[in-house]
Enzyme design. Structure first.
Site, PDB file in Angstrom:
ATOM      1  N   LYS A  40       5.691 -23.158  27.241  1.00 17.11           N
ATOM      2  CA  LYS A  40       4.926 -23.134  25.991  1.00 17.11           C
ATOM      3  C   LYS A  40       5.772 -22.446  24.922  1.00 17.11           C
ATOM      4  CE  LYS A  40       0.728 -21.245  23.806  1.00 17.11           C
ATOM      5  NZ  LYS A  40      -0.583 -20.596  24.036  1.00 17.11           N
ATOM      6  N   ASP A  84      -3.215 -15.986  28.737  1.00 17.69           N
ATOM      7  CA  ASP A  84      -1.807 -15.803  28.406  1.00 17.69           C
ATOM      8  C   ASP A  84      -1.468 -14.314  28.530  1.00 17.69           C
ATOM      9  OD1 ASP A  84      -2.267 -18.442  27.743  1.00 17.69           O
ATOM     10  OD2 ASP A  84      -1.051 -18.379  25.921  1.00 17.69           O
ATOM     11  N   LYS A 110       5.981 -18.761  28.613  1.00 22.05           N
ATOM     12  CA  LYS A 110       5.709 -18.848  27.176  1.00 22.05           C
ATOM     13  C   LYS A 110       6.669 -17.936  26.421  1.00 22.05           C
ATOM     14  CE  LYS A 110       1.916 -17.735  23.940  1.00 22.05           C
ATOM     15  NZ  LYS A 110       0.494 -17.328  23.847  1.00 22.05           N
TER      16      LYS A 110
END
Length: 247
Positions: A207, A99, A173
């Site tokens: 996400k 990430d 995300k």
């Protein structure tokens, strides 16, 4: 609804932030991994320094829990080469998912080519290694228009340079959960920003991370269309409890 399969159970505090030792932090991330194993939580998300040790634990337990880590965390302003070195080490240590905090400050300043290079280069390398990549855009640091623009930018780079066949492996995300907002305003996932992302990310998955602390909130995010939820409250969520702590 099987919430467990959506959850990335997260511990991302440094020993200094938590006021504990490195060995105590290692114990905490091992406990996190064991909780994920015991409760069929999809993934654990930890700092890069602990990836090798947690990979060894998961392998010993013959667990299929996914192991994720963060890159350029939490500021995102690290040099691209520094991020890539951190990523390559994490991959070598056994991370399944990475990430990356996008350089959102460069984006806000209009340095779009810097951001494009980062997204294309890092995404290509991570996918070539057979891993999943997620781009943290830090929604609390952006206006609605900037959230839309940066989400579209990531989407377009993936579709144009990486290929639509790889879209499912590249997430957008919402948040680190560590961004300091004025006056205690929300610093993570909420319905408004998640809808903005979902409306502009497709076919890339989204996400939701930062601030999801109850089963009801998690179910809401899933109903909106997110594919994953990052939370330090994963165990409380699956037990139907609500917590005010964590990120």
């Amino acid at each position: 609804m099987n919430i467990n399969k959506y959850l990335d159970s997260t511990y991302l505090k440094t020993p200094e932030q938590a006021g504990i030792s490195n060995s105590d932090t290692l114990d905490l991330v091992h406990e996190l991994a064991q909780e994920a194993i015991d409760n069929s939580i999809y993934a654990v998300m930890i700092r890069p320094d602990y990836v090798r040790s947690v990979r060894e634990l998961l392998n010993t337990k013959k667990s299929d829990v996914i192991l994720g880590t963060v890159i350029g965390f939490p500021e995102g302003s690290f040099d691209l080469n520094e991020k890539l070195r951190e990523a390559q080490r994490a991959i070598a240590d056994g991370a399944d998912e990475l990430d990356f905090v996008i350089n959102y400050e460069a984006f806000k300043k209009g340095n779009i080519e810097t951001v494009k290079e980062e997204v294309e280069t890092a995404t290509s390398i991570v996918l070539r290694e057979g891993k999943i990549i997620k781009w943290i855009i830090e929604t609390a640091a952006l206006t609605d228009q900037q959230i839309i623009q940066i989400t579209q930018l990531i989407r377009d780079i993936v579709l144009d340079k990486i290929g639509e066949e790889n879209a499912a492996k590249v997430f957008v995300k919402s948040s680190t959960g560590f961004y300091i907002t004025p006056n205690g305003e929300p610093n993570g996932a909420n319905e408004h920003v998640i809808k903005l992302m979902l409306d502009n990310a497709g076919p890339l998955p989204v996400k939701a991370s930062g601030g999801v602390k109850s089963k009801e909130e998690a179910e809401k995010m899933i109903s909106l269309g997110v594919h994953r939820i990052g939370t330090s409250s994963a165990l409380a969520i699956i037990k139907g409890k609500t917590t005010k702590e964590g990120y």
